[in-house]
Design a protein around this motif. Structure first.
Motif, PDB file in Angstrom:
ATOM      1  N   ASP A  12      45.679  64.696  62.599  1.00  0.00           N
ATOM      2  CA  ASP A  12      46.981  65.265  62.955  1.00  0.00           C
ATOM      3  C   ASP A  12      46.761  65.676  64.291  1.00  0.00           C
ATOM      4  OD1 ASP A  12      49.722  65.893  61.814  1.00  0.00           O
ATOM      5  OD2 ASP A  12      49.095  67.791  63.443  1.00  0.00           O
ATOM      6  N   ARG A  13      47.664  64.938  65.274  1.00  0.00           N
ATOM      7  CA  ARG A  13      47.540  65.240  66.614  1.00  0.00           C
ATOM      8  C   ARG A  13      47.855  66.767  67.185  1.00  0.00           C
ATOM      9  NH1 ARG A  13      48.102  60.980  70.680  1.00  0.00           N
ATOM     10  NH2 ARG A  13      47.692  59.006  69.450  1.00  0.00           N
ATOM     11  N   GLU A  14      48.712  67.322  66.352  1.00  0.00           N
ATOM     12  CA  GLU A  14      49.391  68.770  66.569  1.00  0.00           C
ATOM     13  C   GLU A  14      48.396  69.841  66.139  1.00  0.00           C
ATOM     14  OE1 GLU A  14      52.945  69.468  67.213  1.00  0.00           O
ATOM     15  OE2 GLU A  14      52.538  67.922  68.447  1.00  0.00           O
ATOM     16  N   SER A  15      48.113  69.642  64.644  1.00  0.00           N
ATOM     17  CA  SER A  15      47.351  70.783  64.111  1.00  0.00           C
ATOM     18  C   SER A  15      45.673  70.795  64.202  1.00  0.00           C
ATOM     19  CB  SER A  15      47.661  70.806  62.640  1.00  0.00           C
ATOM     20  OG  SER A  15      47.318  69.817  62.038  1.00  0.00           O
ATOM     21  N   GLY A  16      45.446  69.135  64.407  1.00  0.00           N
ATOM     22  CA  GLY A  16      44.009  68.712  64.359  1.00  0.00           C
ATOM     23  C   GLY A  16      43.254  68.599  63.133  1.00  0.00           C
ATOM     24  N   ALA A  17      44.260  69.029  62.071  1.00  0.00           N
ATOM     25  CA  ALA A  17      43.719  69.017  60.696  1.00  0.00           C
ATOM     26  C   ALA A  17      43.400  67.354  60.415  1.00  0.00           C
ATOM     27  CB  ALA A  17      44.669  69.511  59.878  1.00  0.00           C
ATOM     28  N   ALA A  18      42.704  67.166  59.485  1.00  0.00           N
ATOM     29  CA  ALA A  18      42.379  65.903  58.961  1.00  0.00           C
ATOM     30  C   ALA A  18      42.193  65.497  57.711  1.00  0.00           C
ATOM     31  CB  ALA A  18      40.940  65.679  59.481  1.00  0.00           C
ATOM     32  N   LEU A  19      42.728  64.372  57.346  1.00  0.00           N
ATOM     33  CA  LEU A  19      42.686  63.864  55.950  1.00  0.00           C
ATOM     34  C   LEU A  19      41.798  62.627  55.804  1.00  0.00           C
ATOM     35  CD1 LEU A  19      44.149  64.755  53.364  1.00  0.00           C
ATOM     36  CD2 LEU A  19      45.564  62.638  53.625  1.00  0.00           C
ATOM     37  N   MET A  20      40.788  62.931  55.011  1.00  0.00           N
ATOM     38  CA  MET A  20      39.658  61.776  54.800  1.00  0.00           C
ATOM     39  C   MET A  20      39.877  61.180  53.494  1.00  0.00           C
ATOM     40  SD  MET A  20      36.713  61.264  53.508  1.00  0.00           S
ATOM     41  CE  MET A  20      35.260  60.105  53.441  1.00  0.00           C
ATOM     42  N   GLY A  21      40.068  59.906  53.505  1.00  0.00           N
ATOM     43  CA  GLY A  21      40.046  59.218  52.372  1.00  0.00           C
ATOM     44  C   GLY A  21      38.932  58.018  52.217  1.00  0.00           C
ATOM     45  N   ALA A  22      38.348  57.978  51.069  1.00  0.00           N
ATOM     46  CA  ALA A  22      37.383  56.841  50.657  1.00  0.00           C
ATOM     47  C   ALA A  22      37.872  56.335  49.337  1.00  0.00           C
ATOM     48  CB  ALA A  22      35.855  57.433  50.860  1.00  0.00           C
ATOM     49  N   ARG A  23      37.778  54.811  49.365  1.00  0.00           N
ATOM     50  CA  ARG A  23      37.766  54.361  48.037  1.00  0.00           C
ATOM     51  C   ARG A  23      36.631  53.388  47.722  1.00  0.00           C
ATOM     52  NH1 ARG A  23      42.308  52.234  45.109  1.00  0.00           N
ATOM     53  NH2 ARG A  23      41.974  50.014  44.415  1.00  0.00           N
ATOM     54  N   PHE A  24      36.289  53.590  46.331  1.00  0.00           N
ATOM     55  CA  PHE A  24      35.275  52.764  45.714  1.00  0.00           C
ATOM     56  C   PHE A  24      35.672  51.938  44.618  1.00  0.00           C
ATOM     57  CE2 PHE A  24      33.568  56.614  47.634  1.00  0.00           C
ATOM     58  CZ  PHE A  24      32.661  56.338  48.379  1.00  0.00           C
ATOM     59  N   THR A  25      35.275  50.706  44.779  1.00  0.00           N
ATOM     60  CA  THR A  25      35.778  49.515  43.674  1.00  0.00           C
ATOM     61  C   THR A  25      34.654  49.145  42.900  1.00  0.00           C
ATOM     62  OG1 THR A  25      35.722  48.059  45.689  1.00  0.00           O
ATOM     63  CG2 THR A  25      37.999  49.017  44.773  1.00  0.00           C
ATOM     64  N   PRO A  26      35.058  48.658  41.800  1.00  0.00           N
ATOM     65  CA  PRO A  26      33.775  48.415  40.775  1.00  0.00           C
ATOM     66  C   PRO A  26      33.048  46.903  41.487  1.00  0.00           C
ATOM     67  CG  PRO A  26      35.896  48.801  39.542  1.00  0.00           C
ATOM     68  CD  PRO A  26      36.189  48.850  40.957  1.00  0.00           C
ATOM     69  N   VAL A  27      31.586  47.089  41.091  1.00  0.00           N
ATOM     70  CA  VAL A  27      30.873  45.818  41.473  1.00  0.00           C
ATOM     71  C   VAL A  27      29.837  45.566  40.339  1.00  0.00           C
ATOM     72  CG1 VAL A  27      31.221  46.121  44.073  1.00  0.00           C
ATOM     73  CG2 VAL A  27      29.250  47.343  42.949  1.00  0.00           C
ATOM     74  N   SER A  28      29.088  44.502  40.534  1.00  0.00           N
ATOM     75  CA  SER A  28      28.151  44.185  39.389  1.00  0.00           C
ATOM     76  C   SER A  28      26.974  45.292  39.789  1.00  0.00           C
ATOM     77  CB  SER A  28      27.667  42.851  39.714  1.00  0.00           C
ATOM     78  OG  SER A  28      26.974  42.565  40.837  1.00  0.00           O
ATOM     79  N   ALA A  29      26.104  45.401  38.692  1.00  0.00           N
ATOM     80  CA  ALA A  29      24.749  46.327  38.925  1.00  0.00           C
ATOM     81  C   ALA A  29      23.982  45.432  39.917  1.00  0.00           C
ATOM     82  CB  ALA A  29      24.368  46.202  37.499  1.00  0.00           C
ATOM     83  N   GLU A  30      23.977  44.216  40.039  1.00  0.00           N
ATOM     84  CA  GLU A  30      23.139  43.812  41.111  1.00  0.00           C
ATOM     85  C   GLU A  30      23.684  44.002  42.579  1.00  0.00           C
ATOM     86  OE1 GLU A  30      24.514  41.899  38.504  1.00  0.00           O
ATOM     87  OE2 GLU A  30      22.540  42.093  37.358  1.00  0.00           O
TER      88      GLU A  30
END
Ligand SMILES: [Zn+2]
Length: 414
Positions: free
Chosen positions: A134-152
């Motif tokens: 956020d430009r004003e407060s400097g606070a940050a929101l971090m997001g990560a998304r993990f999706t299913p894959v094969s074991a290999e």
């Protein structure tokens, strides 16, 4: 691993490194310069949750920080490293709201870096990660998304990003040459630390308690003329292999790992002294050794590179010399504790496959000062006067061992 699988795995690691470069906004170390100070986590805006078969990590931070993400196998883990994040006030049980993830741990890892490790039941891969500041407060929101894959696919992509040798210290360091008249050099190892707090009972936490005791024992040993090093002198994570490597690199004459674990069953109490053995002396010791290794795994240590058969044979040869010295050190400690009238376990000498005792050339023991699962031991260990008695008994045991060990030195090979 076959040649082609190795190539695929290497490719996966390069991809992981690319993701790192992208999320950090590198070239070079440039991304780190835009941030300063310690970011705090707002528990309210932070969550790990399932969403349409994917796993989403959302963290609300007081400011933006550089981070990197990678995955590890056995067990399958998602590792998120952050620059300068203070996790205090975040309850893992509240944060974790997922069926795909089975556990989460976070805490300090290396100076300036902290780590979150999410153990997952399914193979997942990072689909996207971003951090909005956020430009004003400097606070940050971090997001990560993990999706299913094969074991290999998961296996191919898992591993430490290239060029990040944080976890494992160099293994084959030649120990510095020592003058035979040099003072006794001791490596004390306060168990656990950082992302791995160790045992916890009734608000008493093993990692800080062991650090307190290690500092007290250090002071006492220094006053007896010894040189003393600590594997950690702050609340920081050090891998088991890193602790062993430190003892070796320092040319330590002996290594003492300090613990006060908790047992889930039984009513064990009193001090126990443990040495390395392929066969565990009893079930409780086997479980303790296993749990310590598991602490490393859950802290996000990549153990996939640790098996080297040739190095193993060489280490066994060196241990043939070291093992009897470790055994005598353990015996000397038990004898000294007993003669001081300190509370010993009914079977004070034990053995198991402790990774932290695997230094091939440094006599090594692990002391469970007491069990945090025992009310009496807990109260004893919180009592500074009791700890002082314990420390002086250990010092006396170490000094007695040293005298005996010196008399046997001419008989040793070399
Ligand atoms: Zn422990």
């Amino acid at each position: 691993m076959t040649g082609s699988r190795r190539a695929v795995a290497a490719l996966g690691r390069i991809c992981a490194a690319l993701v790192l470069a992208l999320v950090l906004g590198l070239p070079g170390q440039g991304g780190a310069q835009d941030f300063s100070g310690l970011a705090t986590v707002a528990p309210g805006g932070s969550e790990i949750r399932d969403r349409r078969g994917a796993l989403e990590v959302t963290l609300s931070l007081s400011q933006g920080v550089p981070y990197r993400i990678f995955t590890l196998e056995d067990p399958r883990r998602l590792v998120l490293d952050f620059r300068e994040v203070d996790w205090r006030g975040v309850d893992p049980k509240v944060l974790l709201n997922s069926d795909i993830a089975s556990s989460v741990a976070m805490g300090p890892f290396r100076p300036g870096w902290s780590r979150m490790v999410i153990e997952v039941k399914e193979p997942l891969a990072l689909q996207r990660a971003d951090m909005h500041v956020d430009r004003e407060s400097g606070a940050a929101l971090m997001g990560a998304r993990f999706t299913p894959v094969s074991a290999e696919t998961f296996a191919a992509g898992a591993g430490l990003p290239a060029g990040s040798a944080w976890d494992l210290e160099p293994r084959a360091l030649p120990a510095p040459a020592r003058d035979p008249d040099a003072p006794l050099r001791i490596m004390l190892d306060p168990g656990h630390g950082g992302i791995d707090p160790g045992a916890e009972r009734e608000g008493v936490v093993e990692a800080p308690l062991m650090l307190t005791f290690a500092r007290e024992l250090r002071d006492l040993l220094i006053r007896s003329g010894a040189e003393v090093f600590l594997t950690r002198d702050e609340d920081i994570f050090v891998s088991l292999e890193g602790r062993v490597a430190m003892a070796h690199a320092a040319g330590a004459d002996l290594f003492v790992s300090l613990h006060a674990d908790a047992l889930s069953s039984g009513r064990a109490l009193g001090t126990t002294v443990h040495t390395l053995s392929r066969e565990a002396s009893d079930e409780a010791s086997r479980l303790l050794a296993e749990r310590h290794d598991r602490g490393d795994l859950l802290a996000g240590i990549d153990l996939s590179r640790s098996d080297d058969e040739i190095a193993g044979v060489l280490m066994d040869l060196a241990r043939t010399e070291t093992q009897p010295r470790s055994e005598r050190l353990a015996d000397a400690l038990v004898l000294s504790l007993r003669s001081e009238g300190l509370p010993l376990n009914t079977r004070p000498r034990r053995a198991a496959g402790y990774s932290v005792l695997k230094a091939p050339d440094v006599p090594s023991v692990l002391v469970e000062l007491g069990f945090l699962s025992s009310k009496r031991d807990r109260e004893n260990l919180l009592d500074a006067a009791f700890r002082a008695r314990l420390a002086s008994a250990l010092r006396d045991g170490i000094l007695a061992w040293k005298i005996a060990d010196d008399t046997l030195a001419p008989l040793r090979l070399k």
